[in-house]
Motif scaffolding. Structure first.
Motif, PDB file in Angstrom:
ATOM      1  N   ASP A 299       0.836  -1.215   0.000  1.00  0.00           N
ATOM      2  CA  ASP A 299       0.000   0.000   0.000  1.00  0.00           C
ATOM      3  C   ASP A 299       0.871   1.266   0.000  1.00  0.00           C
ATOM      4  OD1 ASP A 299      -2.020  -1.730   0.167  1.00  0.00           O
ATOM      5  OD2 ASP A 299      -2.757  -1.147   2.152  1.00  0.00           O
TER       6      ASP A 299
ATOM      7  N   SER B 167      -0.951  -7.127   2.094  1.00  0.00           N
ATOM      8  CA  SER B 167      -1.472  -5.830   2.525  1.00  0.00           C
ATOM      9  C   SER B 167      -2.696  -6.052   3.381  1.00  0.00           C
ATOM     10  CB  SER B 167      -1.821  -4.996   1.281  1.00  0.00           C
ATOM     11  OG  SER B 167      -2.812  -4.053   1.595  1.00  0.00           O
TER      12      SER B 167
ATOM     13  N   SER C 222      -4.982  -4.079   3.891  1.00  0.00           N
ATOM     14  CA  SER C 222      -6.136  -3.503   3.183  1.00  0.00           C
ATOM     15  C   SER C 222      -6.827  -4.568   2.338  1.00  0.00           C
ATOM     16  CB  SER C 222      -5.677  -2.356   2.283  1.00  0.00           C
ATOM     17  OG  SER C 222      -4.960  -1.408   3.014  1.00  0.00           O
TER      18      SER C 222
ATOM     19  N   THR D 169      -7.894   1.706  -0.534  1.00  0.00           N
ATOM     20  CA  THR D 169      -7.453   0.414  -1.084  1.00  0.00           C
ATOM     21  C   THR D 169      -8.451  -0.681  -0.739  1.00  0.00           C
ATOM     22  OG1 THR D 169      -5.183   1.162  -0.793  1.00  0.00           O
ATOM     23  CG2 THR D 169      -5.489  -1.184  -1.238  1.00  0.00           C
TER      24      THR D 169
END
Lengths: 235, 250
Positions: free
Chosen positions: A6, A107, A109, B7
């Motif tokens: 990210d 990640s 996310s 994201t």
């Protein structure tokens, strides 16, 4: 040292930005769709099929059977979500063999996004198969007191899903990066190979857990619909 | 270890798009292909079962037909054998009958032939006997014998029964022609007178009598007019004998 892809941002406009995680995810998506499209474009229904179609059929049949074995029937209703979950994570994790590659599953996310998808998929399938009232009733079972615990359970398992996958993949990548700085030859290769295994296992665990969560809701629904006598016998 | 929420949102959207695309390009076509193949296999298996059942049925039908054909063939064979046996027996019977007829005909022909031959032999024998007898009697014929013949004739004439006499009288009376006396040898005057007297005695009245010599009589005398004849001669006996033998051999 960047812990997450990210942090590698290619383009940013205010809140909107394109980072390595998104780019890698698109690449994986493109790869999966390209392979599927190319193979299924010439798909044949007779007995003489190409080896690529055979591989795809084996893959889809295996996923189908796994879903079926866990108790979701018909599996074709769930394979879109669960199969894609497995294929995306597995492909993302298998690509760590490529140099300078950073898995999007490393990640938090991405893993959080996938966990959120599972978090919403469970009530989606529960409501679809059972109806919204019956689904909501499952939160106060066996007693009303269990309601907060059930809600916490839902949330915590989503968090666990996200962190488990992130932790494993990120740590794998981190270990390789650290080892590269200490011992640049041979040993990182072994760790990458181990990372492949870990990645596959994590993909399997993530999708299996998602399947189990959905199956738990759907089967609870089905069991409640069955007569008591049958329930006793099945126990 | 932080979460980039943009994201996260992007990845959620990415994932949902991927789900949709993979459904379209991977799961649906592959599952459809598998289902169609399974359907085809099950269809083929069902077809195979159907064909197997049909084949079994046809096999049973053919077996049944074979049994029926065998039965019909056996029936026809038995019938043909029976008919041929009957025909054979009939032919044999016909042959036997014809053989019987032929045998009967043959027997008859043999019998006829035998009878014909017998008749021929008898006729020949008779002819020969008569020829021999005539020749022998002609050879031994003499004056004395002629005398005895005339005597025998006179005895016969005089010894006639009444009805015989009546016939002679009627015959000779109604006949205006002269009476003819034939003999094998020329008669002596005395013999001629004796005969004339005897005739006149029988007939009653004097009749004109002519005497003629006829060697074919061998020996003996014949009194005749156109309607009647009284004779005593060997030729007459031989003629009578011939007549008797002929009648006997018929």
């Amino acid at each position: 040292m960047k812990l997450s892809p990210d942090q590698t941002v290619f383009w940013q406009h205010g809140f909107v930005h394109i980072n390595l995680t998104i780019i890698t995810s698109w690449a994986i998506m493109a790869l999966l769709i390209a392979i599927s499209g190319l193979i299924t474009r010439k798909i044949r229904t007779d007995f003489r099929i190409s080896r690529w179609q055979c591989i795809l059929e084996m893959l889809v049949t295996t996923i189908n059977n796994e879903i079926k074995d866990i108790g979701l029937n018909p599996p074709s209703d769930y394979i879109g979500f669960l199969g894609t979950l497995f294929l995306f994570i597995a492909t993302a994790n298998l690509c760590i063999i490529l140099p300078w590659y950073q898995a999007p599953t490393g990640s938090l996310s991405t893993t959080a996004a996938l966990a959120i998808c599972v978090f919403f998929a469970v009530p989606f399938f529960g409501v679809e198969k059972r109806g919204i009232l019956n689904y909501l009733k499952s939160f106060v079972e066996p007693t009303f007191i269990m309601l907060p615990f059930n809600i916490i359970s839902e949330l915590s398992r989503t968090l666990a899903l996200a962190v488990r996958l992130f932790g494993n993949i990120m740590s794998g990548g981190m270990i390789v990066a650290i080892l590269l700085s200490i011992s640049p030859f041979i040993f990182p290769v072994v760790m990458k190979a181990l990372g492949l295994l870990t990645g596959m296992v994590q993909a399997y665990i993530f999708s299996i857990l998602a399947t189990v969560y959905i199956a738990a809701v759907v089967q609870k629904v089905k069991e409640k619909d069955k007569p008591l006598t049958v329930n006793k016998i099945s126990k | 270890m932080h979460i980039d929420w943009f994201t996260v949102i992007a990845e959620v959207i990415n994932f949902l798009i991927l789900v949709w695309l993979l459904k379209k390009f991977l799961y649906k076509p592959v599952l459809k292909a598998i289902d169609e193949r399974e359907k085809r296999i099950s269809d083929q298996l069902r077809d195979a079962d159907t064909k197997k059942a049909e084949a079994k049925k046809e096999q049973d039908d053919f077996k049944g037909k074979n049994i029926e054909f065998d039965k019909q063939r056996n029936d026809l064979m038995n019938k043909a054998v029976d008919e041929s046996n009957k025909k054979g027996e009939k032919l044999l019977e016909d042959v036997r009958r014809q053989a019987d007829i032929l045998r009967v005909n043959l027997d008859k022909a043999l019998k006829d032939s035998y009878e014909t031959q017998s008749l021929e032999i008898a006729n020949k024998t008779k002819e020969q006997v008569l020829i021999i007898t005539r020749k022998a009697l002609a050879d031994i014929a003499s004056q004395n014998l002629e005398e005895q013949s005339v005597n025998s004739f006179l005895n016969k004439l005089l010894g006639l029964r009444e009805n015989e006499k009546k016939q002679i009288i009627d015959a000779f009376k109604s006949d205006a022609n002269p009476l003819i006396v034939q003999s094998a040898f020329d008669l002596q005057e005395k013999q001629k007178n004796d005969i004339s007297n005897a005739v006149n005695e029988v007939v009653g009245g004097k009749r004109n009598i002519q005497f003629k010599t006829k060697p074919s009589l061998i020996s003996g005398v014949v009194l005749s007019t156109d309607g009647y004849k009284l004779a005593w001669n060997i030729s007459e006996y031989l003629d009578s004998l011939e007549k008797d033998i002929t009648e006997a051999t018929k």
